[in-house]
Design an enzyme around this catalytic site. Structure first.
Site, mmCIF file in Angstrom:
data_model
loop_
_atom_site.group_PDB
_atom_site.id
_atom_site.type_symbol
_atom_site.label_atom_id
_atom_site.label_comp_id
_atom_site.label_asym_id
_atom_site.label_seq_id
_atom_site.Cartn_x
_atom_site.Cartn_y
_atom_site.Cartn_z
ATOM 1 N N ASN A 1 0.927 -1.316 -0.179
ATOM 2 C CA ASN A 1 -0.364 -0.195 0.346
ATOM 3 C C ASN A 1 1.007 0.997 0.166
ATOM 4 O OD1 ASN A 1 0.937 -0.776 2.461
ATOM 5 N ND2 ASN A 1 -1.357 0.056 3.555
ATOM 6 N N CYS A 2 1.404 1.155 -0.043
ATOM 7 C CA CYS A 2 3.243 1.980 -0.245
ATOM 8 C C CYS A 2 2.806 3.028 -1.360
ATOM 9 C CB CYS A 2 4.299 1.616 0.045
ATOM 10 S SG CYS A 2 5.501 2.974 -0.373
ATOM 11 N N ASP A 3 2.936 4.471 -1.481
ATOM 12 C CA ASP A 3 2.408 5.062 -2.700
ATOM 13 C C ASP A 3 4.226 4.971 -3.650
ATOM 14 O OD1 ASP A 3 -0.323 5.759 -2.526
ATOM 15 O OD2 ASP A 3 0.821 7.783 -0.930
ATOM 16 N N LYS B 1 3.844 1.478 -5.929
ATOM 17 C CA LYS B 1 2.931 1.666 -6.136
ATOM 18 C C LYS B 1 2.931 2.503 -7.615
ATOM 19 C CE LYS B 1 -1.287 1.614 -3.750
ATOM 20 N NZ LYS B 1 -2.061 2.966 -2.416
#
Length: 115
Positions: A9-11, A14
């Protein structure tokens, strides 16, 4: 085979994953939280990149540490913290054979993958 280590879920993860997919580059994603992280692998990362570089000092997990803990941080203590709380590891960490890259930079990725 390229391996990318991080947290799903780390930007930044992504962005890096999207870049690899847009460039049709196959990779294996290893999520520290879901897949786990061994002390041996973390030690390898530390030897390749340096524990100070590996430690995510900008993240909320690190910032929540007591000032005394931060001030007296040794390599062994930092590695133990990173094993307990993988969010304290900078990400993404990309591995291509014996080359390790920490963080996401399009120019660096492009150069690495052209070779």
């Amino acid at each position: 085979m390229i391996k990318m280590y991080g947290i799903k879920n780390c930007d930044t993860i992504k962005k890096a994953r999207k870049w690899l997919e847009q460039h049709q580059i196959d990779y294996q994603f290893v999520d520290y939280r879901q897949d786990g992280l061994s002390a041996q692998l973390l030690t390898t990362f530390s030897q390749q990149l340096g524990w100070q570089n590996l430690l995510n000092t900008r993240g909320t997990t690190y910032r929540a540490l007591e000032a005394e803990t931060k001030a007296n941080l040794t390599e062994q203590a930092a590695l133990e913290l990173m094993l307990q709380q993988p969010a304290m590891i900078k990400r993404p960490l990309l591995q291509l054979n014996d080359t390790y890259i920490l963080g996401f930079n399009t120019d660096t990725y492009q150069k690495l993958l052209e070779d």
